[in-house]
Each structure stands twice: as structure tokens, then as C-alpha cells.
Design a protein around this motif. Structure first.
Motif: not given
Length: 183
Positions: A86, A134, A150-152
């Protein structure tokens, strides 16, 4: 989507592939194989540059890019898929690569990492590179920085120096449906 293949034999082998598009029009892909060619070359012919043409160019640029990078955790070396990373960032004078679940130490300088990455990565500050695939969303902060989520569910900040590059890479100026508003 229909596909027709035409073979022409002669001095060289020419394979023409026609891809049917909506409305009955075809996109023509021509492959010429000849032993006298000294190098591989991709030629794109179009009446104008489009998003599809840009995707073909980016795909071609990424063909020779590495698919994995060596990362370390506790002295053990792992081959990490670049597409799963990422972001790369510098912390305590070390380059780190962060995936959704792990953080690896990379034995390269950040500029060396940037040279081997595909076009889906963008430098957002002097000490960080992120994978644009990401990105969840962006926010403009009152002091002019861009907060990148970010997607996390982690987030980071870009520097003003890289803002123009970020907007161009993400096509934020071309796409008028997206405007960044201050918080």
C-alpha cells in the motif's frame, strides 16, 4: 464481445485480431512477427488520445517492472508482491513497505524503490510513496496538505510540493466531478 482472428502469411507473419465493440465497430490489434526486427515496439494509432489509449500505454510501461520486492521482518527475507504493497515510507532512516497486514524493511533507498515500481505508485512526499489502487479517499486540510486515506483505514499526508503531481496522476483536474474541499 466477439473476436475474429485473421492470419496473413508472407515475408512476415501478421496476426490481426478484431475485437467487436458496442455498435458493431471493431478495435484492430495487429501483431507482426519477423526475425529481422531488432527490438520489440508497440505502435498505437488513434484519431485522438483517450483513457483507453492511456491505459494501453501504462500497461506497456509496466510490462518490464518487477512483480516482487525483497522485504525483511526480524532478519528473515520475504518476496513481497508489489501490487499488495500500500505504501513505502521512511521511518528512522529505514525504508519500510506496508501491506494490509505486515510491514517489511526494504534494503533500498526510496528513490531506488520508485525506479522499480509500476505506474500505480506515486510519490506524495520526500519520504513516502503510495499505491494509488490503495487509496480510499482524499481530504484537503486547512493548511493546504492532502490527507490520504488508505483502504486499510490508515492515513497519511502529502506535501504541498507534490500536490500538482498527485492531482495530475489521479486526473483530479481533468475530472471535474471531483473537487477537494477544505475540512
Amino acid at each position: 464481445m466477439g473476436r475474429k482472428i485473421v492470419f496473413n502469411k508472407g515475408v512476415q507473419e501478421v496476426i490481426t485480431i478484431l475485437y467487436e465493440r458496442q455498435g458493431g465497430k471493431f478495435m484492430k490489434v495487429e501483431l507482426q512477427i519477423n526475425e529481422t526486427y531488432e527490438e520489440e515496439k508497440l505502435i498505437v494509432q488513434a484519431p485522438q488520445e483517450t483513457d483507453k489509449i492511456q491505459k494501453v500505454i501504462e500497461f506497456a510501461e509496466n510490462l518490464d517492472q518487477k512483480e516482487t520486492i525483497k522485504g525483511k521482518i526480524d532478519g528473515q527475507v520475504y518476496l513481497v508482491e508489489i501490487g499488495k504493497i500500500q505504501r513505502f515510507y521512511i521511518e528512522n532512516r529505514k525504508v519500510l513497505a506496508e501491506t494490509a497486514s505486515q510491514t517489511y524493511t526494504i534494503d533500498l533507498r526510496l528513490y531506488q524503490v520508485l525506479e522499480i515500481l509500476p505506474t500505480t505508485f506515486i510519490q506524495i512526499s520526500q519520504s513516502e510513496i503510495i499505491n494509488i489502487d490503495s487509496i480510499s479517499h482524499l481530504k484537503l486540510t486547512p493548511n493546504g496538505l492532502v490527507e490520504i486515506f488508505l483502504k486499510n483505514e490508515s492515513f497519511t499526508y502529502s506535501s504541498r510540493r507534490y500536490l500538482k503531481n498527485i492531482k495530475e496522476k489521479l486526473e483530479l483536474w481533468k475530472n471535474k466531478s471531483f473537487t477537494m474541499q477544505p475540512l
